[in-house]
Motif scaffolding. Structure first.
Motif, PDB file in Angstrom:
ATOM      1  N   ALA A  23      -5.923  -5.794  -7.970  1.00  0.00           N
ATOM      2  CA  ALA A  23      -6.751  -5.395  -9.101  1.00  0.00           C
ATOM      3  C   ALA A  23      -6.590  -3.913  -9.391  1.00  0.00           C
ATOM      4  O   ALA A  23      -6.632  -3.492 -10.533  1.00  0.00           O
ATOM      5  N   GLN A  24      -6.407  -3.109  -8.338  1.00  0.00           N
ATOM      6  CA  GLN A  24      -6.187  -1.684  -8.517  1.00  0.00           C
ATOM      7  C   GLN A  24      -5.129  -1.257  -7.510  1.00  0.00           C
ATOM      8  O   GLN A  24      -5.353  -1.248  -6.312  1.00  0.00           O
ATOM      9  N   ASP A  25      -3.934  -0.948  -7.981  1.00  0.00           N
ATOM     10  CA  ASP A  25      -2.780  -0.751  -7.116  1.00  0.00           C
ATOM     11  C   ASP A  25      -2.632   0.700  -6.715  1.00  0.00           C
ATOM     12  O   ASP A  25      -2.700   1.607  -7.548  1.00  0.00           O
ATOM     13  N   ILE A  26      -2.381   0.912  -5.422  1.00  0.00           N
ATOM     14  CA  ILE A  26      -2.148   2.246  -4.882  1.00  0.00           C
ATOM     15  C   ILE A  26      -0.776   2.258  -4.230  1.00  0.00           C
ATOM     16  O   ILE A  26      -0.407   1.338  -3.488  1.00  0.00           O
ATOM     17  N   VAL A  27       0.010   3.283  -4.535  1.00  0.00           N
ATOM     18  CA  VAL A  27       1.281   3.518  -3.867  1.00  0.00           C
ATOM     19  C   VAL A  27       1.050   4.606  -2.826  1.00  0.00           C
ATOM     20  O   VAL A  27       0.572   5.696  -3.153  1.00  0.00           O
ATOM     21  N   ASN A  33      -5.466   4.476   3.193  1.00  0.00           N
ATOM     22  CA  ASN A  33      -5.858   4.578   1.785  1.00  0.00           C
ATOM     23  C   ASN A  33      -6.153   3.213   1.173  1.00  0.00           C
ATOM     24  O   ASN A  33      -6.684   3.135   0.069  1.00  0.00           O
ATOM     25  N   CYS A  34      -5.775   2.138   1.869  1.00  0.00           N
ATOM     26  CA  CYS A  34      -5.960   0.782   1.347  1.00  0.00           C
ATOM     27  C   CYS A  34      -7.362   0.281   1.696  1.00  0.00           C
ATOM     28  O   CYS A  34      -7.870   0.527   2.795  1.00  0.00           O
ATOM     29  N   SER A  35      -7.950  -0.470   0.779  1.00  0.00           N
ATOM     30  CA  SER A  35      -9.241  -1.080   1.077  1.00  0.00           C
ATOM     31  C   SER A  35      -9.091  -2.174   2.127  1.00  0.00           C
ATOM     32  O   SER A  35     -10.012  -2.445   2.891  1.00  0.00           O
ATOM     33  N   ASP A  36      -7.927  -2.826   2.168  1.00  0.00           N
ATOM     34  CA  ASP A  36      -7.625  -3.829   3.176  1.00  0.00           C
ATOM     35  C   ASP A  36      -6.148  -3.708   3.526  1.00  0.00           C
ATOM     36  O   ASP A  36      -5.278  -4.180   2.796  1.00  0.00           O
ATOM     37  N   ALA A  37      -5.842  -3.039   4.660  1.00  0.00           N
ATOM     38  CA  ALA A  37      -4.453  -2.778   5.034  1.00  0.00           C
ATOM     39  C   ALA A  37      -3.660  -4.054   5.250  1.00  0.00           C
ATOM     40  O   ALA A  37      -2.427  -4.053   5.124  1.00  0.00           O
ATOM     41  N   SER A  38      -4.329  -5.155   5.560  1.00  0.00           N
ATOM     42  CA  SER A  38      -3.601  -6.408   5.793  1.00  0.00           C
ATOM     43  C   SER A  38      -2.987  -6.949   4.511  1.00  0.00           C
ATOM     44  O   SER A  38      -2.087  -7.800   4.551  1.00  0.00           O
ATOM     45  N   ASP A  39      -3.484  -6.501   3.357  1.00  0.00           N
ATOM     46  CA  ASP A  39      -2.930  -6.943   2.084  1.00  0.00           C
ATOM     47  C   ASP A  39      -1.762  -6.086   1.616  1.00  0.00           C
ATOM     48  O   ASP A  39      -1.168  -6.356   0.568  1.00  0.00           O
ATOM     49  N   ALA A  40      -1.430  -5.034   2.367  1.00  0.00           N
ATOM     50  CA  ALA A  40      -0.387  -4.111   1.932  1.00  0.00           C
ATOM     51  C   ALA A  40       0.973  -4.790   1.879  1.00  0.00           C
ATOM     52  O   ALA A  40       1.307  -5.621   2.725  1.00  0.00           O
ATOM     53  N   VAL A  41       1.748  -4.451   0.864  1.00  0.00           N
ATOM     54  CA  VAL A  41       3.102  -4.960   0.698  1.00  0.00           C
ATOM     55  C   VAL A  41       4.065  -3.786   0.791  1.00  0.00           C
ATOM     56  O   VAL A  41       3.900  -2.781   0.096  1.00  0.00           O
ATOM     57  N   THR A  42       5.053  -3.895   1.668  1.00  0.00           N
ATOM     58  CA  THR A  42       6.031  -2.818   1.828  1.00  0.00           C
ATOM     59  C   THR A  42       7.043  -2.863   0.692  1.00  0.00           C
ATOM     60  O   THR A  42       7.718  -3.881   0.483  1.00  0.00           O
ATOM     61  N   SER A  43       7.138  -1.771  -0.043  1.00  0.00           N
ATOM     62  CA  SER A  43       8.085  -1.687  -1.148  1.00  0.00           C
ATOM     63  C   SER A  43       9.430  -1.169  -0.687  1.00  0.00           C
ATOM     64  O   SER A  43      10.473  -1.707  -1.057  1.00  0.00           O
ATOM     65  N   ILE A  44       9.445  -0.091   0.111  1.00  0.00           N
ATOM     66  CA  ILE A  44      10.691   0.476   0.632  1.00  0.00           C
ATOM     67  C   ILE A  44      10.503   0.752   2.116  1.00  0.00           C
ATOM     68  O   ILE A  44       9.713   1.625   2.500  1.00  0.00           O
ATOM     69  N   SER A  45      11.204   0.024   2.967  1.00  0.00           N
ATOM     70  CA  SER A  45      11.143   0.269   4.406  1.00  0.00           C
ATOM     71  C   SER A  45      11.790   1.605   4.725  1.00  0.00           C
ATOM     72  O   SER A  45      12.846   1.947   4.180  1.00  0.00           O
ATOM     73  N   ASP A  46      11.138   2.365   5.591  1.00  0.00           N
ATOM     74  CA  ASP A  46      11.609   3.686   6.017  1.00  0.00           C
ATOM     75  C   ASP A  46      11.619   4.707   4.894  1.00  0.00           C
ATOM     76  O   ASP A  46      12.104   5.825   5.074  1.00  0.00           O
ATOM     77  N   GLY A  47      11.070   4.346   3.734  1.00  0.00           N
ATOM     78  CA  GLY A  47      10.889   5.318   2.662  1.00  0.00           C
ATOM     79  C   GLY A  47      12.163   5.896   2.110  1.00  0.00           C
ATOM     80  O   GLY A  47      13.238   5.296   2.183  1.00  0.00           O
ATOM     81  N   THR A  48      12.050   7.110   1.541  1.00  0.00           N
ATOM     82  CA  THR A  48      13.185   7.800   0.948  1.00  0.00           C
ATOM     83  C   THR A  48      12.901   9.286   0.982  1.00  0.00           C
ATOM     84  O   THR A  48      11.913   9.725   1.570  1.00  0.00           O
ATOM     85  N   SER A  49      13.730  10.089   0.319  1.00  0.00           N
ATOM     86  CA  SER A  49      13.606  11.546   0.403  1.00  0.00           C
ATOM     87  C   SER A  49      12.445  12.055  -0.450  1.00  0.00           C
ATOM     88  O   SER A  49      11.982  11.388  -1.385  1.00  0.00           O
ATOM     89  N   LEU A  50      11.997  13.271  -0.131  1.00  0.00           N
ATOM     90  CA  LEU A  50      10.931  13.900  -0.905  1.00  0.00           C
ATOM     91  C   LEU A  50      11.363  14.120  -2.349  1.00  0.00           C
ATOM     92  O   LEU A  50      10.556  13.969  -3.287  1.00  0.00           O
ATOM     93  N   GLU A  51      12.626  14.457  -2.560  1.00  0.00           N
ATOM     94  CA  GLU A  51      13.128  14.683  -3.914  1.00  0.00           C
ATOM     95  C   GLU A  51      12.998  13.433  -4.771  1.00  0.00           C
ATOM     96  O   GLU A  51      12.541  13.476  -5.913  1.00  0.00           O
ATOM     97  N   VAL A  78       2.396  -0.771  -1.185  1.00  0.00           N
ATOM     98  CA  VAL A  78       1.513  -0.971  -2.331  1.00  0.00           C
ATOM     99  C   VAL A  78       0.358  -1.837  -1.865  1.00  0.00           C
ATOM    100  O   VAL A  78       0.558  -2.865  -1.215  1.00  0.00           O
ATOM    101  N   CYS A  79      -0.851  -1.402  -2.170  1.00  0.00           N
ATOM    102  CA  CYS A  79      -2.019  -2.150  -1.708  1.00  0.00           C
ATOM    103  C   CYS A  79      -3.158  -1.976  -2.691  1.00  0.00           C
ATOM    104  O   CYS A  79      -3.093  -1.161  -3.613  1.00  0.00           O
ATOM    105  N   SER A  80      -4.216  -2.741  -2.467  1.00  0.00           N
ATOM    106  CA  SER A  80      -5.413  -2.655  -3.282  1.00  0.00           C
ATOM    107  C   SER A  80      -6.350  -1.624  -2.677  1.00  0.00           C
ATOM    108  O   SER A  80      -6.468  -1.512  -1.463  1.00  0.00           O
ATOM    109  N   GLY A  81      -7.002  -0.864  -3.542  1.00  0.00           N
ATOM    110  CA  GLY A  81      -7.933   0.132  -3.026  1.00  0.00           C
ATOM    111  C   GLY A  81      -8.631   0.856  -4.149  1.00  0.00           C
ATOM    112  O   GLY A  81      -8.386   0.605  -5.332  1.00  0.00           O
ATOM    113  N   GLU A  82      -9.512   1.716  -3.777  1.00  0.00           N
ATOM    114  CA  GLU A  82     -10.236   2.549  -4.722  1.00  0.00           C
ATOM    115  C   GLU A  82      -9.673   3.953  -4.651  1.00  0.00           C
ATOM    116  O   GLU A  82      -9.347   4.460  -3.582  1.00  0.00           O
ATOM    117  N   SER A  83      -9.542   4.595  -5.821  1.00  0.00           N
ATOM    118  CA  SER A  83      -9.048   5.959  -5.814  1.00  0.00           C
ATOM    119  C   SER A  83     -10.073   6.882  -5.192  1.00  0.00           C
ATOM    120  O   SER A  83     -11.261   6.597  -5.146  1.00  0.00           O
TER     121      SER A  83
END
Length: 439
Positions: A23-27, A33-51, A78-83
């Motif tokens: 309902a409210q997506d947080i990257v 930061n997630c309201s429920d960490a179990s609902d989190a979906v990994t978009s990029i494993s190991d992330g990427t550069s700061l740039e 990406v997960c659901s949460g409140e800003s």
């Protein structure tokens, strides 16, 4: 480089694919930061550069995501949460950068005001050219049915040289967001110009404009006064079958004077008032095409328009009794398209020909992306403060109404009101009015 671009593109696509899950997506890279960490979906494993993270954030925001605490080389989820109940603007130095961003917004606004004044002027010329007869009557809605008069023969455009003066003003509010405390703004100005009918189809003109603007930060931390000056050249060409082309080019220069609150020395718990003076410049080009359809006093005029503007705000220092804070320069590019229509009606009164009208347009912003602003204190130049500005609302509408009047002896006048709608960041109301005299 190719692999990095692929990673960035893939991350955007993955986020698009799952954007309807929450309902409210947080990257973020921080599961707390997630309201429920179990609902989190990994978009990029190991992330990427700061740039790549910094270059992707504006695009994620445009997709409707809230971006919180994204660190390099960590799983991006990406997960659901409140800003957060607090935004990113916390310290006095961040507040002054937020204030600097408001100055850039006002610069865009002053340019748009002067551009709209020119197009209002050209619209008035087109309306008046069809409205007036030699007996100070009107062709169409209020004229006698057996009156055979050539519109072109008796148009007020037979007076080739026209001098006009327009006044304009507006008020509005920029909303508080995760990246800004928000601000109130106001503007008032004038445009003085002259145009000449070179041929029956071609009119060329020039105009000088002045706008005085003011922003007041919602957090009460400061204000900025802006004096904007501009010089514009414009033209209108009538095509066969009631089509027309219009365009303008303008350049502007701006003087800023600010009052802000900064840290006293290196102690951010103590603050003091600071002042600043700085300059900037801008330029813009605009093209418009439309069609005038007249039927029994009514005029329906659909149009399309393209606007591009570039502005530079110079670096400057905020000076207090014990501190100097340097704000780095910034540049802004805005490119908009507009699609709209004007509906007007021409009718007689004993004293003037009146032309009431309503106008609506939809605009899309292609540029004006989120930017990084930075500053540093003179006492510790290596201690750099940075904030990110908001991405704009890409699609919004303007709706307005007004009335024009043609009086005897070559005098005419108009008044117009417009409101900005469907923009989640900005609320704005503007008005303009003017008089014209033909020679």
């Amino acid at each position: 480089m190719t692999q990095n671009r692929w990673i960035k593109t893939a991350s955007i696509l993955l986020l698009l694919n799952i954007s309807s899950v929450f309902a409210q997506d947080i990257v973020t890279t921080n599961p707390s930061n997630c309201s429920d960490a179990s609902d989190a979906v990994t978009s990029i494993s190991d992330g990427t550069s700061l740039e790549l993270i910094n270059s992707s954030i504006p695009e994620w925001q445009d997709l409707g995501f809230i971006v919180q605490d994204v660190q390099p080389n960590q799983d991006i989820i990406v997960c659901s949460g409140e800003s957060s109940s607090q935004n990113a603007i916390q310290t006095p130095e961040e507040e002054t950068l937020d204030q600097s961003a408001s100055s850039a917004s006002v610069t865009l606004g002053a340019s748009n005001i002067q551009t709209n004044n020119i197009y209002t002027r050209l619209e008035v010329l087109r309306k008046y050219s069809y409205a007036v007869t030699p007996t100070f009557g009107m062709l169409g809605g209020g004229a006698s049915s057996d009156e055979e008069v050539s519109v072109d023969e008796y148009s007020i455009l037979n007076e080739k040289l026209n001098i006009f003066i327009n006044g304009n003003g507006g008020i509005g509010e920029q909303e508080r967001t995760e990246y800004s405390n928000g601000f109130d703004f106001s503007a008032i100005g004038t445009t003085l110009g002259a145009d000449y009918r070179v041929t029956d189809n071609l009119t060329l003109g020039t105009a000088f404009g002045y706008t005085a603007s003011r922003t007041e930060m919602s957090a009460g931390s400061g204000s900025t006064d802006v004096d904007s000056y501009s010089l514009a050249f414009y033209g209108s060409y009538s095509l066969p079958n009631s089509f027309y082309l219009e365009g303008m080019a303008r350049t502007g220069w701006n003087h800023y004077e600010g009052s802000s609150t900064i840290s006293s020395g290196d102690n951010q718990s103590l603050t003091e008032q600071a002042t600043s003076k700085y300059k900037g410049n801008d330029y813009s080009v605009s093209l418009s095409a439309g069609y005038d359809y007249y039927i029994k006093g009514f005029n329906i005029s659909p149009f399309v328009r393209y606007d591009y503007m570039h502005a530079d705000v110079g670096s400057y220092q905020e000076i207090s009794k014990s501190s100097r804070n340097t704000i780095e320069s910034q540049s802004i590019d805005s490119m908009r398209t507009s699609l709209g229509a004007t509906l007007s009606y021409i009718f007689n009164t004993p004293y003037a020909v009146l032309i009431p009208s309503i106008r609506a347009e939809w605009q899309h912003e292609f540029m004006n992306d989120s930017r990084i602003l930075s500053s540093f204190r003179e006492s510790s130049p290596s201690d750099i403060t940075e904030i990110r500005t908001d991405s704009p609302d890409r699609d919004f509408a303007n709706i307005g109404a007004g009335v024009s009047a043609v009086f005897p002896h070559g005098i005419s006048a108009f008044f117009y009101y417009e409101a900005l709608l469907a923009n989640y960041l900005t609320t704005a109301h503007s008005f303009s009015g003017g008089i014209q005299y033909q020679f």
